[in-house]
Design an enzyme around this catalytic site. Structure first.
Site, short mmCIF file in Angstrom:
data_model
loop_
_atom_site.label_atom_id
_atom_site.label_comp_id
_atom_site.label_asym_id
_atom_site.label_seq_id
_atom_site.Cartn_x
_atom_site.Cartn_y
_atom_site.Cartn_z
N GLY A 167 1.55 -1.73 -0.24
CA GLY A 167 0.01 0.15 -0.17
C GLY A 167 1.23 1.62 -0.11
O GLY A 167 0.64 2.28 -0.15
N HIS A 168 1.78 1.03 0.59
CA HIS A 168 2.58 2.46 0.60
C HIS A 168 3.76 2.07 0.01
O HIS A 168 3.54 3.15 -1.30
CB HIS A 168 4.25 2.02 2.02
CG HIS A 168 3.19 2.41 3.10
ND1 HIS A 168 3.37 0.81 4.16
CD2 HIS A 168 2.86 3.15 4.09
CE1 HIS A 168 2.27 1.23 5.38
NE2 HIS A 168 2.28 2.38 5.05
N GLN A 221 0.36 10.49 18.11
CA GLN A 221 -0.55 10.34 18.16
C GLN A 221 -1.16 8.46 18.12
O GLN A 221 -2.37 8.59 18.16
CB GLN A 221 -0.95 10.49 16.45
CG GLN A 221 0.46 8.80 16.09
CD GLN A 221 0.14 8.82 14.19
OE1 GLN A 221 0.55 9.80 13.88
NE2 GLN A 221 -0.85 8.27 13.99
N ASP A 278 -7.58 5.00 5.81
CA ASP A 278 -7.35 5.98 6.55
C ASP A 278 -8.66 6.60 6.06
O ASP A 278 -7.70 8.17 6.52
CB ASP A 278 -6.41 6.11 7.12
CG ASP A 278 -5.33 4.93 7.62
OD1 ASP A 278 -5.48 4.24 8.47
OD2 ASP A 278 -3.76 4.91 7.31
N SER A 295 -2.15 -3.21 6.06
CA SER A 295 -2.34 -2.66 7.51
C SER A 295 -0.80 -2.61 7.83
O SER A 295 0.08 -4.15 8.12
CB SER A 295 -2.85 -2.71 8.56
OG SER A 295 -2.54 -1.94 9.57
O1 PAF Z 1 -0.96 6.46 8.45
C1 PAF Z 1 -0.19 6.71 9.16
O2 PAF Z 1 0.75 6.01 9.46
C2 PAF Z 1 0.31 8.19 10.39
O3 PAF Z 1 -0.42 8.34 10.86
C3 PAF Z 1 1.18 9.25 9.56
C4 PAF Z 1 -0.01 9.68 8.09
C5 PAF Z 1 2.28 9.30 8.33
C6 PAF Z 1 1.24 10.46 10.68
O4 PAF Z 1 2.54 9.78 11.76
#
Ligand code: PAF
Length: 285
Positions: A36-37, A61, A151, A186
């Site tokens: 995905g990345h 976060q 997300d 994920s």
């Molecule tokens: O989706 C993520 O991996 C994280 O929330 C992000 C956008 C890199 C911010 O830390």
């Protein structure tokens, strides 16, 4: 690929490059990279002169300290994958680089997005996301920011922040990539054992079931059936919600309206989220 650990060095590098009017694409991540990345990196490469990826597990976060401690880390394979896929720059800052002593915390105005779904279940999560993304955008000064639809709510939050703060960046949201069995890719999937992984595909089955039956069965009955299905597979469900495009819950459905199904549930120790646009006025997923 050039690896930058210190944000200031990257800022200098970009300032020099900017003199020749280049276009920069940026893919922020917390590492433990998957296809995905990589699809975001590929998209950025196809649209920009320089693609920057960041790997930073952002402590602000995480509302749950054990989730932070257990977040998967695979730096060596991440670097290999990025190099293999032609990423130009990797930023891997430390916590004090991102949040130095004199760092001024701001409060981001996120409205209802902070009180529903992920916002409701993960207090402070989106403030932390905005804090880090705002900081990263300051550093990378990119033209296009690439995010994944997996997300969904995070994408909306970041879009709002960018709009409110008038940050001059375009946001592109790329479709969720899935494993062969439908499980959304994920980083957290790495923490699932084989049985949990097999059971986790029920999230996708539930989303497909919602899509197939959205105009056939009442929303209450649909959600109940999905809840039961996930509970039978060992999930603790945080929510199964049917919403409009802006994530407002709906209680009636119309064919000319975009409808989104949102799911969050925990199996074993791993909390998974997924979503699907189950009715799209233009074209469906
Ligand atoms: O989706 C993520 O991996 C994280 O929330 C992000 C956008 C890199 C911010 O830390």
């Amino acid at each position: 690929m050039i690896l930058f650990k210190r944000p200031d060095d990257l800022v200098d590098f970009i300032q020099k490059k900017r003199k020749s009017l280049i276009k920069i694409g940026f893919v922020p991540t917390m590492g433990a990279l998957h296809q995905g990345h990589i699809s975001l990196i590929e998209k950025s490469k196809s649209e920009n002169d320089i693609t920057i990826c960041s790997i930073f597990i952002n402590p602000t976060q995480f509302n749950n300290p054990s989730d932070f401690e257990k977040y998967p880390v695979s730096i060596e394979t991440d670097i290999e994958q990025l190099e293999l896929n032609g990423c130009d720059i990797l930023l891997m800052p430390s916590v004090t680089d991102i949040y130095p002593e004199n760092f001024q915390k701001s409060n981001f105005e996120l409205g209802y997005l902070e009180t529903i779904l992920e916002g409701k279940h993960r207090t402070g999560h989106f403030q932390g996301v905005c804090m880090v993304v705002n900081r990263l955008l300051e550093i990378v000064n990119c033209d296009i920011l690439y995010l994944g639809q997996k997300d969904y709510q995070q994408c909306m939050v970041i879009k709002k922040m960018v709009l409110d703060l008038k940050i001059p960046v375009k946001i592109e949201i790329m479709p969720t990539l899935r494993e062969a069995n439908g499980l959304a890719m994920s980083s957290r999937n790495q923490r699932l054992n084989e049985t949990e992984k097999a059971n986790a595909l029920s999230i996708y089955e539930v989303l497909k079931f919602l899509k197939a039956n959205i105009f056939e069965i009442s929303l209450t009955a649909l959600k109940e059936a999905c809840f039961l299905k996930l509970a039978t597979k060992g999930f603790k469900v945080d929510y199964i919600e049917i919403t409009d495009e802006l994530l407002n819950p709906i209680d009636t459905t119309q064919r000319n309206q975009t409808i989104v199904a949102m799911v969050a549930a925990t199996i074993g120790e791993v909390r998974l989220i997924d979503n699907m646009i189950i009715n799209n006025a233009n074209n469906s997923e």
